[in-house]
Design a protein around this motif. Sequence first.
Motif, PDB file in Angstrom:
ATOM      1  N   GLY A 104       0.769  -1.228   0.000  1.00  0.00           N
ATOM      2  CA  GLY A 104       0.000   0.000   0.000  1.00  0.00           C
ATOM      3  C   GLY A 104       0.802   1.280   0.000  1.00  0.00           C
ATOM      4  N   VAL A 105       2.127   1.185  -0.056  1.00  0.00           N
ATOM      5  CA  VAL A 105       2.998   2.358  -0.030  1.00  0.00           C
ATOM      6  C   VAL A 105       3.726   2.480  -1.366  1.00  0.00           C
ATOM      7  CG1 VAL A 105       4.968   3.456   1.100  1.00  0.00           C
ATOM      8  CG2 VAL A 105       3.316   2.169   2.465  1.00  0.00           C
ATOM      9  N   ASP A 106       3.735   3.676  -1.938  1.00  0.00           N
ATOM     10  CA  ASP A 106       4.443   3.913  -3.187  1.00  0.00           C
ATOM     11  C   ASP A 106       5.941   4.002  -2.898  1.00  0.00           C
ATOM     12  OD1 ASP A 106       5.319   4.576  -5.708  1.00  0.00           O
ATOM     13  OD2 ASP A 106       3.955   6.277  -5.970  1.00  0.00           O
ATOM     14  N   VAL A 107       6.722   3.115  -3.493  1.00  0.00           N
ATOM     15  CA  VAL A 107       8.166   3.074  -3.229  1.00  0.00           C
ATOM     16  C   VAL A 107       8.983   3.833  -4.279  1.00  0.00           C
ATOM     17  CG1 VAL A 107       8.020   0.925  -1.940  1.00  0.00           C
ATOM     18  CG2 VAL A 107       8.403   0.843  -4.409  1.00  0.00           C
ATOM     19  N   LYS A 108       8.318   4.620  -5.097  1.00  0.00           N
ATOM     20  CA  LYS A 108       9.000   5.414  -6.119  1.00  0.00           C
ATOM     21  C   LYS A 108       9.976   6.407  -5.486  1.00  0.00           C
ATOM     22  CE  LYS A 108       7.972   9.206  -9.346  1.00  0.00           C
ATOM     23  NZ  LYS A 108       8.714  10.220  -8.529  1.00  0.00           N
ATOM     24  N   PHE A 109      11.167   6.493  -6.048  1.00  0.00           N
ATOM     25  CA  PHE A 109      12.117   7.540  -5.685  1.00  0.00           C
ATOM     26  C   PHE A 109      13.128   7.680  -6.808  1.00  0.00           C
ATOM     27  CE2 PHE A 109      15.498   9.816  -3.606  1.00  0.00           C
ATOM     28  CZ  PHE A 109      14.837  10.649  -2.709  1.00  0.00           C
ATOM     29  N   SER A 110      13.004   8.747  -7.560  1.00  0.00           N
ATOM     30  CA  SER A 110      13.885   8.997  -8.703  1.00  0.00           C
ATOM     31  C   SER A 110      14.963   9.997  -8.320  1.00  0.00           C
ATOM     32  CB  SER A 110      13.070   9.561  -9.869  1.00  0.00           C
ATOM     33  OG  SER A 110      12.593  10.869  -9.539  1.00  0.00           O
ATOM     34  N   ILE A 111      15.896  10.210  -9.232  1.00  0.00           N
ATOM     35  CA  ILE A 111      16.935  11.206  -8.953  1.00  0.00           C
ATOM     36  C   ILE A 111      16.331  12.600  -8.898  1.00  0.00           C
ATOM     37  CG2 ILE A 111      17.631  11.648 -11.372  1.00  0.00           C
ATOM     38  CD1 ILE A 111      20.580  11.559 -10.208  1.00  0.00           C
ATOM     39  N   GLU A 112      15.221  12.805  -9.597  1.00  0.00           N
ATOM     40  CA  GLU A 112      14.524  14.082  -9.508  1.00  0.00           C
ATOM     41  C   GLU A 112      13.929  14.271  -8.112  1.00  0.00           C
ATOM     42  OE1 GLU A 112      14.129  11.941 -12.053  1.00  0.00           O
ATOM     43  OE2 GLU A 112      15.090  13.096 -13.676  1.00  0.00           O
ATOM     44  N   ASP A 113      13.457  13.173  -7.512  1.00  0.00           N
ATOM     45  CA  ASP A 113      12.965  13.249  -6.133  1.00  0.00           C
ATOM     46  C   ASP A 113      14.094  13.620  -5.179  1.00  0.00           C
ATOM     47  OD1 ASP A 113      10.227  12.551  -6.595  1.00  0.00           O
ATOM     48  OD2 ASP A 113      10.849  10.462  -6.849  1.00  0.00           O
ATOM     49  N   LEU A 114      15.269  13.056  -5.398  1.00  0.00           N
ATOM     50  CA  LEU A 114      16.411  13.405  -4.560  1.00  0.00           C
ATOM     51  C   LEU A 114      16.766  14.874  -4.728  1.00  0.00           C
ATOM     52  CD1 LEU A 114      18.778  12.761  -2.689  1.00  0.00           C
ATOM     53  CD2 LEU A 114      20.054  11.953  -4.681  1.00  0.00           C
ATOM     54  N   ARG A 115      16.757  15.346  -5.944  1.00  0.00           N
ATOM     55  CA  ARG A 115      17.103  16.738  -6.199  1.00  0.00           C
ATOM     56  C   ARG A 115      16.137  17.697  -5.507  1.00  0.00           C
ATOM     57  NH1 ARG A 115      17.987  18.692 -12.351  1.00  0.00           N
ATOM     58  NH2 ARG A 115      15.823  17.961 -12.483  1.00  0.00           N
ATOM     59  N   ALA A 116      14.891  17.240  -5.294  1.00  0.00           N
ATOM     60  CA  ALA A 116      13.872  18.072  -4.662  1.00  0.00           C
ATOM     61  C   ALA A 116      13.932  18.053  -3.133  1.00  0.00           C
ATOM     62  CB  ALA A 116      12.482  17.614  -5.111  1.00  0.00           C
ATOM     63  N   GLN A 117      14.750  17.159  -2.553  1.00  0.00           N
ATOM     64  CA  GLN A 117      14.845  17.065  -1.101  1.00  0.00           C
ATOM     65  C   GLN A 117      15.648  18.229  -0.522  1.00  0.00           C
ATOM     66  OE1 GLN A 117      13.280  14.624   0.767  1.00  0.00           O
ATOM     67  NE2 GLN A 117      12.399  14.121  -1.221  1.00  0.00           N
ATOM     68  N   PRO A 118      15.379  18.590   0.748  1.00  0.00           N
ATOM     69  CA  PRO A 118      16.203  19.624   1.391  1.00  0.00           C
ATOM     70  C   PRO A 118      17.674  19.267   1.329  1.00  0.00           C
ATOM     71  CG  PRO A 118      14.280  19.105   2.738  1.00  0.00           C
ATOM     72  CD  PRO A 118      14.308  18.088   1.628  1.00  0.00           C
ATOM     73  N   LYS A 119      18.487  20.207   0.876  1.00  0.00           N
ATOM     74  CA  LYS A 119      19.927  20.012   0.696  1.00  0.00           C
ATOM     75  C   LYS A 119      20.245  18.861  -0.253  1.00  0.00           C
ATOM     76  CE  LYS A 119      21.115  21.906   5.230  1.00  0.00           C
ATOM     77  NZ  LYS A 119      21.844  21.692   6.504  1.00  0.00           N
ATOM     78  N   GLN A 120      19.236  18.453  -1.034  1.00  0.00           N
ATOM     79  CA  GLN A 120      19.397  17.358  -2.001  1.00  0.00           C
ATOM     80  C   GLN A 120      19.992  16.121  -1.330  1.00  0.00           C
ATOM     81  OE1 GLN A 120      21.659  19.330  -5.163  1.00  0.00           O
ATOM     82  NE2 GLN A 120      19.747  19.927  -6.149  1.00  0.00           N
ATOM     83  N   THR A 121      19.492  15.858  -0.128  1.00  0.00           N
ATOM     84  CA  THR A 121      20.026  14.792   0.715  1.00  0.00           C
ATOM     85  C   THR A 121      18.894  13.911   1.237  1.00  0.00           C
ATOM     86  OG1 THR A 121      21.873  16.195   1.399  1.00  0.00           O
ATOM     87  CG2 THR A 121      21.371  14.317   2.806  1.00  0.00           C
ATOM     88  N   THR A 122      19.153  12.609   1.330  1.00  0.00           N
ATOM     89  CA  THR A 122      18.182  11.694   1.921  1.00  0.00           C
ATOM     90  C   THR A 122      18.913  10.502   2.521  1.00  0.00           C
ATOM     91  OG1 THR A 122      16.077  10.546   1.532  1.00  0.00           O
ATOM     92  CG2 THR A 122      17.803  10.227  -0.110  1.00  0.00           C
ATOM     93  N   CYS A 123      18.173   9.691   3.283  1.00  0.00           N
ATOM     94  CA  CYS A 123      18.750   8.453   3.798  1.00  0.00           C
ATOM     95  C   CYS A 123      18.374   7.310   2.866  1.00  0.00           C
ATOM     96  CB  CYS A 123      18.275   8.182   5.226  1.00  0.00           C
ATOM     97  SG  CYS A 123      16.492   8.200   5.447  1.00  0.00           S
ATOM     98  N   TRP A 124      19.284   6.377   2.700  1.00  0.00           N
ATOM     99  CA  TRP A 124      19.092   5.252   1.777  1.00  0.00           C
ATOM    100  C   TRP A 124      18.611   4.057   2.591  1.00  0.00           C
ATOM    101  CZ3 TRP A 124      20.145   6.213  -3.405  1.00  0.00           C
ATOM    102  CH2 TRP A 124      19.945   5.136  -4.272  1.00  0.00           C
TER     103      TRP A 124
END
Length: 231
Positions: free
Chosen positions: A70-90
């Motif tokens: 039931g959870v969308d697991v999509k995450f593209s490089i564009e999604d990363l670019r949109a994150q604060p400081k272009q940073t996320t946890c893997w």
Amino acid sequence: MPRPRKRQAGAASPDEKGLVGKRNKTENSGETAAEENSSPQKSVASKDCGKSLSSYWLMKSEPESRLEKGVDVKFSIEDLRAQPKQTTCWDGVRNYQARNFLRAMKLEEEAFFYHSNCKEPGIAGLIKIVKEAYPDHTQFEKNDPHYDPSSKKDNPKWSMVDVQLVRMMKRFIPLAELKTYHQAHKASGGPLKNMALFTRQRLSVQPVTQGKSRPFPSYSRTQFPFSSSLT
């Protein structure tokens, strides 16, 4: 793999809220007990990683929507670019060998951001490690697709790292092109002859190698067959 949820990268503990990591449906935790209990220092590949001052990695994420529990697991490089400081946890890695590779990563090492399980898989950009391995909070979250009831907070099974976008590729490098380089290097004995993308396809986190299980520190960026796409 990360997902565009509101989580803070670099959380100090699994209970703290942060940004979510990448997912790959081909990955699974069906490894041997030896792999489960092994540490990065005990694996051959990780020993080599420790000796390298500049290891390269390849990390897969799904750029197209796909529901998992039931959870969308999509995450593209564009999604990363949109994150604060272009940073996320893997987060969300549930394969012991891939987990050990995460634990072997060092600050400032770089990885190719690879779009997988999509119409056109391939390398979309370059990222770097900005926080070394720490417990993956999603293993304790019952509503998360990668919840693991067998993992304990005092001895967590799963780890994640924080990554930051370095740059988009000058051009997208499709899987078909990478396969051409791999096949050519198999014939010539080149450094991509044992590329894990083709020899261990199910791994969502993998070293870029020049030989069996050996990360690839001596192969400079300008030597990559697709080096013109890196800048």
